[in-house]
Design a protein around this motif. Sequence first.
Motif, PDB file in Angstrom:
ATOM      1  N   ILE A  49      14.350 -54.781 -17.795  1.00 54.92           N
ATOM      2  CA  ILE A  49      13.706 -53.493 -18.008  1.00 54.92           C
ATOM      3  C   ILE A  49      12.879 -53.628 -19.274  1.00 54.92           C
ATOM      4  O   ILE A  49      13.410 -53.969 -20.336  1.00 54.92           O
ATOM      5  CB  ILE A  49      14.732 -52.359 -18.157  1.00 54.92           C
ATOM      6  CG1 ILE A  49      15.566 -52.239 -16.880  1.00 54.92           C
ATOM      7  CG2 ILE A  49      14.028 -51.037 -18.471  1.00 54.92           C
ATOM      8  CD1 ILE A  49      16.708 -51.242 -16.984  1.00 54.92           C
ATOM      9  N   ILE A  50      11.580 -53.387 -19.152  1.00 57.45           N
ATOM     10  CA  ILE A  50      10.650 -53.556 -20.275  1.00 57.45           C
ATOM     11  C   ILE A  50      10.049 -52.191 -20.610  1.00 57.45           C
ATOM     12  O   ILE A  50       9.108 -51.746 -19.960  1.00 57.45           O
ATOM     13  CB  ILE A  50       9.523 -54.552 -19.903  1.00 57.45           C
ATOM     14  CG1 ILE A  50      10.106 -55.836 -19.322  1.00 57.45           C
ATOM     15  CG2 ILE A  50       8.636 -54.819 -21.105  1.00 57.45           C
ATOM     16  CD1 ILE A  50       9.080 -56.726 -18.637  1.00 57.45           C
ATOM     17  N   PRO A  51      10.589 -51.517 -21.622  1.00 58.72           N
ATOM     18  CA  PRO A  51       9.992 -50.243 -22.032  1.00 58.72           C
ATOM     19  C   PRO A  51       8.642 -50.482 -22.704  1.00 58.72           C
ATOM     20  O   PRO A  51       8.503 -51.411 -23.504  1.00 58.72           O
ATOM     21  CB  PRO A  51      10.995 -49.668 -23.034  1.00 58.72           C
ATOM     22  CG  PRO A  51      12.254 -50.460 -22.847  1.00 58.72           C
ATOM     23  CD  PRO A  51      11.819 -51.800 -22.346  1.00 58.72           C
ATOM     24  N   SER A  52       7.647 -49.670 -22.382  1.00 57.53           N
ATOM     25  CA  SER A  52       6.330 -49.861 -22.998  1.00 57.53           C
ATOM     26  C   SER A  52       6.434 -49.616 -24.498  1.00 57.53           C
ATOM     27  O   SER A  52       7.052 -48.656 -24.943  1.00 57.53           O
ATOM     28  CB  SER A  52       5.298 -48.927 -22.374  1.00 57.53           C
ATOM     29  OG  SER A  52       5.678 -47.586 -22.548  1.00 57.53           O
ATOM     30  N   GLY A  53       5.842 -50.507 -25.253  1.00 56.76           N
ATOM     31  CA  GLY A  53       5.812 -50.375 -26.696  1.00 56.76           C
ATOM     32  C   GLY A  53       7.109 -50.713 -27.409  1.00 56.76           C
ATOM     33  O   GLY A  53       7.203 -50.559 -28.616  1.00 56.76           O
TER      34      GLY A  53
END
Length: 189
Positions: A156-160
């Motif tokens: 899971i790659i949260p933006s920013g």
Amino acid sequence: MKKWLPALAFLVVVLMVICIWYFVRLYQSDAPGKKGTEASPGAEQIQPLWVEKKGVISVEWNGKRISWLLRRISQMDEVAKSAWTLNGKPVTEADTDTILLQMNSLLAKGEGAKRSVSSLKNEAVDSTVTVTSGTEAEEKVYQIASEAAEPNTFWIIPSGASFIYPVSDKDMQLFEKNIGQIKALLPSK
């Protein structure tokens, strides 16, 4: 020796039960939901929260295997009277809670094994999740990707953000299966 035989057999059975309990316990999934300990004032929360229901307007999941849109259809200030739709069809409050809690559970499970965003190499995006929330309808985008080196792990790659969170293929499949079951039970228009 015959006097000790029943005691020895009992001891072996007890040890086997303990071993079985220990190994089965390791493979049980945690119940979905918000985890964490109470933080002291000013301390950062231990477990991350992906989606907080109170301010959510919509959650859109566009994936290779499953896509869906969960949307609040009432006013933000009337949270007690909120109604929700899943792909445009009415969904119960319990189903909404299940979806959001399971999403948070996916992120929380990976908290202990999070790693730096820069460590992700040759990732392939599997899904994009857009969470719209707040009075200004702010969007936060998350990507879910996998690496060829670790095909049984999604990230899971949260933006920013500076960290990424692992999700096992098994947990992702279970989440997608649960969403599919909720979608299948929805009334047709």
